[in-house]
Design a protein around this motif. Structure first.
Motif: not given
Length: 472
Positions: A244-250, A254-260, A278-286
């Motif tokens: 899951l780490a790679t899809p979440l990073a992708t 994408l979300v950062d690019e769309i936000s811009d 996404l933050n929740r998923c990243e915190v959970t993985l960490s």
């Protein structure tokens, strides 16, 4: 003899077969070996007793399953075995019967399979029966002495009898034989009592130790199987987290690019929700990585209960905002210190999530009550020789998590958390993982029904002493 490693029903079947062998032995000794072993010719009454015993043996073999887990019924059957053996011995020679030691057989079986009161009761009964048989032994030597004196009086005068008595030692020989046999029977009785006591005390103690060892081994086998399942689940979870780490990073890129490039208010709100997820998923993985490292390196950290409660409230508000959490913590628990690692918080969160889901399914809202208190050692609090500071030393913390659901089936309360079970709500993997985490920290998890409805999950964890609190 009963095998402690076999189930109770198998032991009962063995005992039924043993009764059949005993009945055949009684018949065989009477028919084929009465003269060889000096058995008294039995009266007709014994035939009726043997017929009744045959019916009893057949009934006990046919319906041996009725006494499964019934110690009272098993004791009753052993009591009947003792009475049948005593009856057979009485009609075939009594205390002079060479097979009188077979009265010890029911005592040995009861010492292995039944509580302590059972072998003592059978020992008392067998000793009383054997004592009565010793008392009722006919004194043949006295009869011979009387007959000898009568013959001497009929055939000789007083002077001739006085001259013949030294030459005919029948009277003195009979008296010596009577004294010798009396001492022999007394020795046999004493030997029987010693043997019965040895079986009751020693064999009973050994059987108790074996039963305790079997319980410990059974617990260790269950724990090993549980650890193997946990290891398999942990391996699968680590692999999935890595994938899951790679899809979440992708997705983050994408979300950062769309936000811009997004300028619409609705799109901006949607992107904010996506970033929060996404933050929740990243915190959970960490947290998963940190927990894995902590468990692998066996790192235990000292943490106050107050800090644990604060983290727990924060995580519940972040991950389960719809949950209505009611926390009650005793003043002693706030300052208590416990040894923990990164797995404790997720284990408690899993129980809270299950409780909130159960309450919501019962139309009670996602309500969960948590009560935290500290139990103290009674020996420490009552010892007059200790100082006041040592008398209030906490020993363990109790965390009670109560939901307002419909409750858990009674047959699942003892198995949930110890193995995976099939139920409409799932397989109980979350409770199993939580229980494993608590056990690794020296704690326990108990599930029980609440009197007013719902279920209570009781978690106990050992606490640090006040002498170790410095520097925390």
């Amino acid at each position: 003899m009963a095998n402690l490693n076999l189930p109770f029903s198998a032991n009962q079947q063995q005992l039924a077969l043993l009764r059949l062998v005993n009945w055949g032995l009684k018949i065989g000794l009477i028919v084929f070996a009465a003269d060889l072993f000096g058995l008294t010719t039995p009266p007709t009454t014994l035939s009726y007793v043997l017929i009744i015993e045959a019916c009893y043996v057949g009934f006990s073999y046919r319906f041996h399953r009725l006494s499964i887990d019934n110690h009272g019924l098993l004791f009753l059957t052993l009591l009947l075995d003792t009475l049948f053996w005593a009856t057979w011995l009485y009609f075939t020679g009594g205390a002079t019967n060479a097979f009188v030691s077979l009265l010890l057989l029911p005592i040995a079986i009861s010492a292995i399979t039944l509580p302590r009161w059972a072998p003592w009761s059978l020992t008392a009964l067998s000793t009383a029966v054997y004592s009565l048989m010793i008392i009722n032994i006919p004194d043949h030597s006295a009869d011979d002495t009387v007959n000898t004196a009568a013959d001497m009086h009929a055939g000789h005068d007083m002077s001739q009898m006085a001259m013949d008595m030294p030459a005919n030692p029948n009277m003195s020989h009979g008296m010596n034989m009577s004294m010798d046999m009396g001492s022999h029977y007394l020795g046999m009785w004493f030997n029987f009592v010693i043997s019965a006591l040895v079986l009751t005390i020693t064999v009973g103690f050994i059987a108790k130790r074996i039963r305790q060892k079997n319980v410990e081994l059974r617990y260790l086998r269950e724990a090993q199987l549980r650890q193997e399942k946990i290891l398999a689940l942990g391996t699968a979870s680590a692999q999935m987290a890595h994938q899951l780490a790679t899809p979440l990073a992708t997705l983050r890129l994408l979300v950062d690019e769309i936000s811009d490039t997004a300028h619409d208010a609705e799109q901006t709100e949607l992107l904010a929700d996506m970033q929060q997820a996404l933050n929740r998923c990243e915190v959970t993985l960490s947290d998963l990585r940190l927990a894995t490292e902590s468990i692998r390196e066996q790192k235990l950290l000292q943490q106050s209960v107050a800090k644990l409660v604060a983290l727990l409230s924060e995580q519940v508000s972040l991950l389960m905002p719809e949950t209505q959490l009611s926390l009650h913590i005793s003043p002693e628990a706030e300052t208590a210190i416990l040894h923990t690692d990164m797995s404790l918080l997720p284990a408690l969160l899993a129980l809270i999530q299950n409780g909130a889901q159960a309450s919501e399914d019962n139309q009670q809202g996602a309500k969960v009550d948590i009560n935290i208190s500290v139990s103290q050692s009674q020996s420490l609090s009552r010892s007059p020789s200790r100082s006041p500071s040592s008398q209030i030393m906490p020993q363990e913390i109790s965390i009670i998590i109560r939901d307002y659901g419909v409750g858990i089936a009674t047959h699942l309360l003892s198995t949930l958390g110890r193995k995976m079970v099939n139920s409409p709500k799932g397989m109980g993997i979350a409770v199993l993982l939580s229980h494993t985490s608590f056990e690794r920290l020296g704690g326990k998890l108990y599930l029980k029904a609440h009197p007013q409805g719902g279920t209570e999950a009781i978690v106990t964890l050992p606490l640090e002493t006040k002498a170790d609190h410095t520097g925390v």
